[in-house]
Design an enzyme around this catalytic site. Structure first.
Site, PDB file in Angstrom:
ATOM      1  N   LYS A 150     -30.488 -47.483  25.946  1.00  0.00           N
ATOM      2  CA  LYS A 150     -30.920 -48.575  26.060  1.00  0.00           C
ATOM      3  C   LYS A 150     -32.629 -48.539  26.196  1.00  0.00           C
ATOM      4  O   LYS A 150     -32.903 -48.312  27.183  1.00  0.00           O
ATOM      5  CB  LYS A 150     -30.375 -49.428  27.176  1.00  0.00           C
ATOM      6  N   GLY A 199     -36.796 -46.332  36.036  1.00  0.00           N
ATOM      7  CA  GLY A 199     -37.370 -47.644  35.842  1.00  0.00           C
ATOM      8  C   GLY A 199     -38.087 -47.827  37.264  1.00  0.00           C
ATOM      9  O   GLY A 199     -38.066 -47.120  38.186  1.00  0.00           O
ATOM     10  N   GLY A 206     -33.598 -50.574  39.943  1.00  0.00           N
ATOM     11  CA  GLY A 206     -32.942 -49.569  40.292  1.00  0.00           C
ATOM     12  C   GLY A 206     -31.918 -50.194  41.661  1.00  0.00           C
ATOM     13  O   GLY A 206     -30.780 -50.164  41.547  1.00  0.00           O
ATOM     14  N   GLU A 247     -33.991 -42.785  38.796  1.00  0.00           N
ATOM     15  CA  GLU A 247     -35.269 -42.067  38.807  1.00  0.00           C
ATOM     16  C   GLU A 247     -36.306 -43.439  38.881  1.00  0.00           C
ATOM     17  O   GLU A 247     -36.324 -44.096  37.889  1.00  0.00           O
ATOM     18  CB  GLU A 247     -35.634 -41.350  37.503  1.00  0.00           C
ATOM     19  N   CYS A 263     -45.017 -42.449  36.172  1.00  0.00           N
ATOM     20  CA  CYS A 263     -44.423 -42.695  37.362  1.00  0.00           C
ATOM     21  C   CYS A 263     -45.012 -41.834  38.578  1.00  0.00           C
ATOM     22  O   CYS A 263     -45.147 -42.203  39.817  1.00  0.00           O
ATOM     23  CB  CYS A 263     -42.711 -42.465  37.417  1.00  0.00           C
ATOM     24  N   GLU A 269     -46.457 -50.186  43.920  1.00  0.00           N
ATOM     25  CA  GLU A 269     -46.867 -49.339  42.706  1.00  0.00           C
ATOM     26  C   GLU A 269     -47.560 -50.163  41.848  1.00  0.00           C
ATOM     27  O   GLU A 269     -47.406 -50.969  41.551  1.00  0.00           O
ATOM     28  CB  GLU A 269     -45.419 -48.859  42.037  1.00  0.00           C
TER      29      GLU A 269
HETATM   30  P1  NAD Z   1     -38.133 -51.534  34.460  1.00  0.00           P
HETATM   31  O1  NAD Z   1     -37.299 -51.373  35.860  1.00  0.00           O
HETATM   32  O2  NAD Z   1     -38.563 -52.996  34.214  1.00  0.00           O
HETATM   33  O3  NAD Z   1     -37.240 -51.380  32.948  1.00  0.00           O
HETATM   34  C1  NAD Z   1     -36.779 -50.219  32.881  1.00  0.00           C
HETATM   35  C2  NAD Z   1     -35.444 -50.259  32.047  1.00  0.00           C
HETATM   36  O4  NAD Z   1     -34.464 -51.092  32.531  1.00  0.00           O
HETATM   37  C3  NAD Z   1     -35.885 -50.958  30.566  1.00  0.00           C
HETATM   38  O5  NAD Z   1     -34.837 -50.521  29.490  1.00  0.00           O
HETATM   39  C4  NAD Z   1     -35.214 -52.268  30.933  1.00  0.00           C
HETATM   40  O6  NAD Z   1     -34.929 -53.376  29.652  1.00  0.00           O
HETATM   41  C5  NAD Z   1     -34.004 -52.118  31.716  1.00  0.00           C
HETATM   42  N1  NAD Z   1     -33.554 -53.198  32.624  1.00  0.00           N
HETATM   43  C6  NAD Z   1     -34.351 -54.182  33.173  1.00  0.00           C
HETATM   44  N2  NAD Z   1     -33.509 -54.853  34.083  1.00  0.00           N
HETATM   45  C7  NAD Z   1     -32.489 -54.401  33.795  1.00  0.00           C
HETATM   46  C8  NAD Z   1     -30.991 -54.799  34.577  1.00  0.00           C
HETATM   47  N3  NAD Z   1     -30.811 -55.756  35.261  1.00  0.00           N
HETATM   48  N4  NAD Z   1     -29.800 -54.100  34.326  1.00  0.00           N
HETATM   49  C9  NAD Z   1     -30.050 -52.894  33.320  1.00  0.00           C
HETATM   50  N5  NAD Z   1     -31.221 -52.456  32.978  1.00  0.00           N
HETATM   51  C10 NAD Z   1     -32.231 -53.395  33.001  1.00  0.00           C
HETATM   52  O7  NAD Z   1     -39.266 -50.544  34.206  1.00  0.00           O
HETATM   53  P2  NAD Z   1     -40.562 -50.360  33.237  1.00  0.00           P
HETATM   54  O8  NAD Z   1     -41.370 -51.558  33.572  1.00  0.00           O
HETATM   55  O9  NAD Z   1     -39.795 -50.279  31.817  1.00  0.00           O
HETATM   56  O10 NAD Z   1     -41.075 -48.799  33.575  1.00  0.00           O
HETATM   57  C11 NAD Z   1     -41.973 -48.932  34.547  1.00  0.00           C
HETATM   58  C12 NAD Z   1     -41.264 -48.173  36.029  1.00  0.00           C
HETATM   59  O11 NAD Z   1     -40.506 -47.024  35.703  1.00  0.00           O
HETATM   60  C13 NAD Z   1     -42.291 -47.956  37.013  1.00  0.00           C
HETATM   61  O12 NAD Z   1     -41.498 -48.483  38.125  1.00  0.00           O
HETATM   62  C14 NAD Z   1     -42.109 -46.278  36.913  1.00  0.00           C
HETATM   63  O13 NAD Z   1     -42.607 -45.803  38.169  1.00  0.00           O
HETATM   64  C15 NAD Z   1     -40.781 -46.001  36.600  1.00  0.00           C
HETATM   65  N6  NAD Z   1     -40.572 -44.805  36.376  1.00  0.00           N
HETATM   66  C16 NAD Z   1     -39.905 -43.932  37.149  1.00  0.00           C
HETATM   67  C17 NAD Z   1     -39.737 -42.362  36.544  1.00  0.00           C
HETATM   68  C18 NAD Z   1     -39.298 -41.348  37.415  1.00  0.00           C
HETATM   69  O14 NAD Z   1     -38.834 -40.531  36.859  1.00  0.00           O
HETATM   70  N7  NAD Z   1     -39.007 -41.740  38.494  1.00  0.00           N
HETATM   71  C19 NAD Z   1     -40.540 -42.217  35.166  1.00  0.00           C
HETATM   72  C20 NAD Z   1     -41.025 -43.158  34.451  1.00  0.00           C
HETATM   73  C21 NAD Z   1     -41.112 -44.393  34.912  1.00  0.00           C
END
Ligand code: NAD
Length: 485
Positions: free
Chosen positions: A171, A223, A228, A245, A279, A378
């Site tokens: 996804k 994300g 999470g 993550e 991240c 963040e």
């Molecule tokens: P996000 O949490 O908004 O979304 C991530 C993914 O989750 C997307 O595909 C989104 O559609 C999906 N999603 C959103 N709500 C959901 C739900 N209720 N149930 C299931 N899936 C859902 O994150 P973003 O804005 O796309 O990315 C940025 C974030 O990702 C930052 O916080 C960053 O630190 C983190 N990140 C972490 C790492 C790591 O390895 N720790 C790496 C890259 C990014």
């Protein structure tokens, strides 16, 4: 419209609605994808469950061969995929080339690792017995991916999950689904139908349908920490295996003996790569009190030489942010810091030279405190807040004064400072001198609220394998420890 990929077929959503995908450099709509719903998720789950029945018995050597083949196909389509990534994600083209190289390398790494994987024989209590540990695939792995490295963070999950014998439902972020769909078309097309599926749509609809479904035992999510936490809550009902993550607020400490000029360049790279949307971006900078002024000056000089522009231009160092909401968050953090007494030395605004595109100027701030959002939450953008410290104890305490624990960087000369830093700082990865460099064999993940898993390396494969202990007694005699006592 670019359809979704379920069971080897290209399909639209039963919702009959679509989501626009934008070019962050021009704000133009470049394509649309289906706005998937729970019904689509159930179709993908059905296909992945069916495919697993065969896929789990495909030998590791054959699975390795298929991953290797995928790496070769991606090499053949390298420029096209880099172009698409740049178009939908926005970062500089050289960073998308690097991302694509990494995807190829990750496929090859896990092909090699699964070829060389070993079992484990353990001591038995009796001579008539054999005890061993086997590793099995879980079944379906839902790979939920953010927007910042659409292919890299997808393949860090999908490659080991497939190598381990699981089927996957990917996804992608609704901001960046196109390169992933293209990979399904040209790189993964030799996998049997249902082994790899790509669902597009919004997280709260199609994403949650995957998280809540009892037949999806593993949720591999990268994300934000907030999402999470929500996923962990939803998944608890079925006691799912969670691979989280999450977000970060990484510190970069300039040691008292560091060279200031080169440290400024290292900090700028660590804070500005992908416009700060990493991240493990440097989000907090700590400098010895006596070097605060000279370091800030060196950083400002260097940052002002960095070229902002569309990711597709070779002369661009820093591209736009991926969506307006992400830029608004940076602006809010800068405004909060200014209201609480911080000072902007350069940047702090939307650049005037572009009349479109979600650009934000690389921003250096001083006089910041840990009570400001820019030092606690963040930011995920091109902001570089600098704080001074009196001694190394204080630097370590400040680095640890956060609910996150993803990465941490240090520029030292004295090896004793480096040792203290990597022993005392709470972070999943510590970079000394060379920030933000990954290693296929190096486990990557967070401590504290930055997550609960590791990707890459052997740990990254193990995450997708269930452990089973087999106790085998070759004798069928009645045991003297059975009833009656
Ligand atoms: P996000 O949490 O908004 O979304 C991530 C993914 O989750 C997307 O595909 C989104 O559609 C999906 N999603 C959103 N709500 C959901 C739900 N209720 N149930 C299931 N899936 C859902 O994150 P973003 O804005 O796309 O990315 C940025 C974030 O990702 C930052 O916080 C960053 O630190 C983190 N990140 C972490 C790492 C790591 O390895 N720790 C790496 C890259 C990014």
């Amino acid at each position: 419209m670019k359809p979704m990929y379920i069971n080897g077929e290209w399909v639209s959503s039963s919702s009959n609605t679509t989501i626009d995908v934008y070019d962050p450099a021009t704000e133009a709509v470049i394509d649309t994808v289906p706005d998937g719903n729970a019904e689509d998720a159930f179709r993908a789950i059905e296909a992945a469950r069916e495919a697993f029945q065969e896929w789990r018995w495909v030998t590791a050597l054959e699975r390795a061969e298929m991953l290797q083949q995928a790496a070769g196909k991606l090499r053949d389509h390298f420029d096209e995929v880099v172009g698409l990534l740049t178009l939908e994600q926005g970062k500089a083209i050289s960073e998308n080339e690097e991302e694509t190289e990494w995807v190829i390398g990750t496929l090859e790494y896990y092909a090699g690792l699964i070829r060389n994987s070993r079992g484990r024989l353990i001591p038995s209590a009796e001579r008539s017995q054999l005890n061993f540990v086997i590793k099995e695939p879980y079944g379906i792995v839902a790979c939920i991916v953010p927007f910042n490295y659409p292919l890299l963070l997808m393949i860090w999950k999908a490659a080991p999950a497939l190598a381990a014998g699981n089927t996957v439902i990917i996804k992608p972020s609704d901001h960046t689904p196109l390169a992933t769909l293209r990979l399904a078309e040209i790189v993964f097309d030799h996998f049997p139908p249902g082994v790899i599926n790509v669902l597009t749509g919004r997280g709260e609809r199609v994403g949650e349908a995957l998280v809540e479904h009892p037949d999806v035992p593993v949720i591999a999510f990268t994300g934000s920490t907030a999402i999470g936490q929500r996923i962990a809550g939803l998944a608890a009902r079925h006691v799912k295996h969670l691979h989280l993550e999450l977000g970060g607020k990484d510190p970069f400490v300039i040691a008292p003996d560091a060279d200031v000029e080169s440290a400024a360049e290292a900090v700028a790279y660590a804070a500005l790569i992908n416009a700060g949307q990493v991240c493990t971006s440097t989000e907090r900078i700590y400098v010895p009190q006596e070097k605060g002024g000279i370091f800030a000056g060196a950083l400002v000089d260097f940052v002002q030489s960095i070229r902002l522009g569309p990711g597709s231009e070779r002369t661009t160092d820093v591209g736009p942010m991926a969506a307006p909401a992400y830029r608004d968050k940076v602006a809010r953090h800068v405004a909060d810091a200014l209201a609480k007494g911080a000072q902007v030395l350069t940047g702090g605004k939307v650049p005037e030279k572009f009349d479109r595109g979600w650009f934000y100027e690389p921003t250096v701030l001083v006089n910041v405190k840990h009570s400001m959002k820019i030092m606690r939450e963040e930011t995920f953008g091109p902001a570089m807040p600098i704080m001074t410290y009196r001694n190394f104890d204080e630097a370590i305490a400040l680095a640890n004064d956060t609910e996150y624990g993803l990465g941490a960087c240090l520029r030292p000369k004295d090896a004793r400072l480096a040792k203290r830093f990597f022993e005392e700082v709470q972070a999943g990865t510590v970079w000394i001198n060379d920030p933000l460099t990954d290693n296929y064999a190096g486990p990557f993940g967070g401590m504290k609220m930055s997550g609960s898993a590791r990707e890459l390396g052997e740990d990254g494969l193990d995450s997708f394998l269930e452990t089973k202990h087999v106790h085998w007694d070759f004798s069928d005699e009645i045991k003297d420890y059975w009833y009656p006592y």
